[in-house]
Motif scaffolding. Structure first.
Motif, PDB file in Angstrom:
ATOM      1  N   ASP A 114      29.740 -97.053  74.193  1.00 52.43           N
ATOM      2  CA  ASP A 114      30.482 -96.347  75.245  1.00 52.43           C
ATOM      3  C   ASP A 114      30.089 -94.865  75.314  1.00 52.43           C
ATOM      4  N   TYR A 115      28.862 -94.571  74.887  1.00 53.74           N
ATOM      5  CA  TYR A 115      28.373 -93.187  74.883  1.00 53.74           C
ATOM      6  C   TYR A 115      28.427 -92.574  76.284  1.00 53.74           C
ATOM      7  N   PHE A 116      28.004 -93.325  77.288  1.00 50.60           N
ATOM      8  CA  PHE A 116      28.032 -92.801  78.657  1.00 50.60           C
ATOM      9  C   PHE A 116      29.461 -92.453  79.068  1.00 50.60           C
ATOM     10  N   ASP A 117      30.416 -93.311  78.712  1.00 54.52           N
ATOM     11  CA  ASP A 117      31.816 -93.024  79.030  1.00 54.52           C
ATOM     12  C   ASP A 117      32.281 -91.748  78.345  1.00 54.52           C
ATOM     13  N   ALA A 118      31.843 -91.547  77.100  1.00 57.11           N
ATOM     14  CA  ALA A 118      32.199 -90.330  76.366  1.00 57.11           C
ATOM     15  C   ALA A 118      31.592 -89.105  77.050  1.00 57.11           C
ATOM     16  N   TRP A 119      30.339 -89.246  77.494  1.00 50.61           N
ATOM     17  CA  TRP A 119      29.666 -88.136  78.190  1.00 50.61           C
ATOM     18  C   TRP A 119      30.444 -87.769  79.460  1.00 50.61           C
ATOM     19  N   VAL A 120      30.806 -88.766  80.240  1.00 47.05           N
ATOM     20  CA  VAL A 120      31.549 -88.511  81.482  1.00 47.05           C
ATOM     21  C   VAL A 120      32.905 -87.871  81.174  1.00 47.05           C
ATOM     22  N   ALA A 121      33.581 -88.365  80.161  1.00 52.14           N
ATOM     23  CA  ALA A 121      34.886 -87.801  79.783  1.00 52.14           C
ATOM     24  C   ALA A 121      34.730 -86.348  79.338  1.00 52.14           C
ATOM     25  N   ALA A 122      33.676 -86.056  78.575  1.00 48.16           N
ATOM     26  CA  ALA A 122      33.443 -84.684  78.126  1.00 48.16           C
ATOM     27  C   ALA A 122      33.125 -83.773  79.307  1.00 48.16           C
ATOM     28  N   LEU A 123      32.297 -84.253  80.225  1.00 46.87           N
ATOM     29  CA  LEU A 123      31.972 -83.453  81.402  1.00 46.87           C
ATOM     30  C   LEU A 123      33.212 -83.229  82.257  1.00 46.87           C
TER      31      LEU A 123
ATOM     32  N   ARG B 254      36.661 -89.542  69.117  1.00 43.24           N
ATOM     33  CA  ARG B 254      38.023 -90.032  69.383  1.00 43.24           C
ATOM     34  C   ARG B 254      38.171 -91.405  68.729  1.00 43.24           C
ATOM     35  N   PRO B 255      39.338 -91.708  68.175  1.00 45.08           N
ATOM     36  CA  PRO B 255      39.531 -92.972  67.456  1.00 45.08           C
ATOM     37  C   PRO B 255      39.264 -94.220  68.300  1.00 45.08           C
ATOM     38  N   GLU B 256      39.494 -94.145  69.602  1.00 45.88           N
ATOM     39  CA  GLU B 256      39.324 -95.335  70.447  1.00 45.88           C
ATOM     40  C   GLU B 256      37.872 -95.606  70.855  1.00 45.88           C
ATOM     41  N   ARG B 257      36.952 -94.715  70.474  1.00 42.71           N
ATOM     42  CA  ARG B 257      35.545 -94.924  70.798  1.00 42.71           C
ATOM     43  C   ARG B 257      34.969 -96.071  69.976  1.00 42.71           C
ATOM     44  N   LYS B 258      34.013 -96.771  70.570  1.00 41.52           N
ATOM     45  CA  LYS B 258      33.387 -97.920  69.907  1.00 41.52           C
ATOM     46  C   LYS B 258      32.451 -97.446  68.794  1.00 41.52           C
ATOM     47  N   ALA B 259      32.538 -98.093  67.665  1.00 45.14           N
ATOM     48  CA  ALA B 259      31.741 -97.708  66.496  1.00 45.14           C
ATOM     49  C   ALA B 259      30.246 -97.853  66.743  1.00 45.14           C
ATOM     50  N   ASP B 260      29.854 -98.773  67.619  1.00 50.45           N
ATOM     51  CA  ASP B 260      28.422 -98.999  67.865  1.00 50.45           C
ATOM     52  C   ASP B 260      27.830 -98.036  68.899  1.00 50.45           C
TER      53      ASP B 260
ATOM     54  N   GLY C 253      24.619 -70.957  83.970  1.00 55.06           N
ATOM     55  CA  GLY C 253      25.326 -70.007  83.120  1.00 55.06           C
ATOM     56  C   GLY C 253      26.817 -70.259  82.996  1.00 55.06           C
ATOM     57  N   HIS C 254      27.268 -71.475  83.325  1.00 52.52           N
ATOM     58  CA  HIS C 254      28.693 -71.766  83.316  1.00 52.52           C
ATOM     59  C   HIS C 254      29.226 -72.127  81.931  1.00 52.52           C
ATOM     60  N   PHE C 255      28.331 -72.489  81.000  1.00 55.63           N
ATOM     61  CA  PHE C 255      28.706 -72.737  79.617  1.00 55.63           C
ATOM     62  C   PHE C 255      27.442 -72.787  78.767  1.00 55.63           C
ATOM     63  N   GLY C 256      27.619 -72.644  77.477  1.00 52.99           N
ATOM     64  CA  GLY C 256      26.492 -72.720  76.552  1.00 52.99           C
ATOM     65  C   GLY C 256      26.393 -74.104  75.947  1.00 52.99           C
ATOM     66  N   TRP C 257      25.224 -74.388  75.349  1.00 54.58           N
ATOM     67  CA  TRP C 257      25.030 -75.700  74.749  1.00 54.58           C
ATOM     68  C   TRP C 257      25.976 -75.923  73.583  1.00 54.58           C
ATOM     69  N   GLY C 258      26.329 -74.876  72.859  1.00 51.61           N
ATOM     70  CA  GLY C 258      27.278 -75.018  71.765  1.00 51.61           C
ATOM     71  C   GLY C 258      28.638 -75.498  72.259  1.00 51.61           C
ATOM     72  N   GLU C 259      29.078 -74.923  73.355  1.00 52.51           N
ATOM     73  CA  GLU C 259      30.350 -75.337  73.957  1.00 52.51           C
ATOM     74  C   GLU C 259      30.288 -76.795  74.406  1.00 52.51           C
ATOM     75  N   TRP C 260      29.163 -77.173  75.025  1.00 52.29           N
ATOM     76  CA  TRP C 260      28.992 -78.557  75.466  1.00 52.29           C
ATOM     77  C   TRP C 260      28.989 -79.502  74.263  1.00 52.29           C
ATOM     78  N   ALA C 261      28.263 -79.116  73.214  1.00 50.75           N
ATOM     79  CA  ALA C 261      28.176 -79.957  72.018  1.00 50.75           C
ATOM     80  C   ALA C 261      29.555 -80.184  71.410  1.00 50.75           C
ATOM     81  N   GLU C 262      30.379 -79.143  71.373  1.00 51.69           N
ATOM     82  CA  GLU C 262      31.747 -79.290  70.853  1.00 51.69           C
ATOM     83  C   GLU C 262      32.555 -80.255  71.707  1.00 51.69           C
ATOM     84  N   MET C 263      32.445 -80.128  73.027  1.00 49.09           N
ATOM     85  CA  MET C 263      33.201 -80.975  73.937  1.00 49.09           C
ATOM     86  C   MET C 263      32.765 -82.436  73.796  1.00 49.09           C
ATOM     87  N   LEU C 264      31.466 -82.664  73.768  1.00 49.18           N
ATOM     88  CA  LEU C 264      30.946 -84.023  73.646  1.00 49.18           C
ATOM     89  C   LEU C 264      31.275 -84.609  72.278  1.00 49.18           C
ATOM     90  N   SER C 265      31.095 -83.828  71.232  1.00 51.66           N
ATOM     91  CA  SER C 265      31.399 -84.303  69.879  1.00 51.66           C
ATOM     92  C   SER C 265      32.864 -84.693  69.751  1.00 51.66           C
TER      93      SER C 265
END
Length: 97
Positions: A35-44, A26-32, A9-21
């Motif tokens: 680096d999805y895992f890196d983005a996930w870790v950064a969002a978490l 971010r402009p420095e993310r790889k187009a392919d 109950g610490h956050f909702g999926w909508g909040e998580w989706a916004e953070m991950l999205s």
């Protein structure tokens, strides 16, 4: 950890989706998306900090501890924080209530 925090109950999926999205776009993310895992870790990490579960220094210390534990763990064995050679026996890390 993300599912555990949500289930607690610490956050909702909508909040998580916004953070991950936000992190994924971010402009420095790889187009392919490689680096999805890196983005996930950064969002978490951002969520942990935003929610006040931990400060950036604590999260970084935990990431480094996991890395040392992984490097010290024989192949095929579970990676445990206890395997971090720099971890003190009387201290530990707890960032989730």
């Amino acid at each position: 950890m993300t599912v555990h925090l949500h289930d607690g109950g610490h956050f909702g999926w909508g909040e998580w989706a916004e953070m991950l999205s936000s992190e994924l776009h971010r402009p420095e993310r790889k187009a392919d998306g490689s680096d999805y895992f890196d983005a996930w870790v950064a969002a978490l990490t951002a969520l942990l900090i935003t929610k006040g579960f931990a400060d950036a220094e604590t999260v970084l210390a935990l990431q480094q501890s996991w890395q040392r534990a992984a490097e010290a763990t024989p192949h095929g064995r579970p990676i445990l924080l206890e395997n971090d050679p720099a971890r003190t026996h009387h201290g530990g890390y707890c960032i989730i209530p």
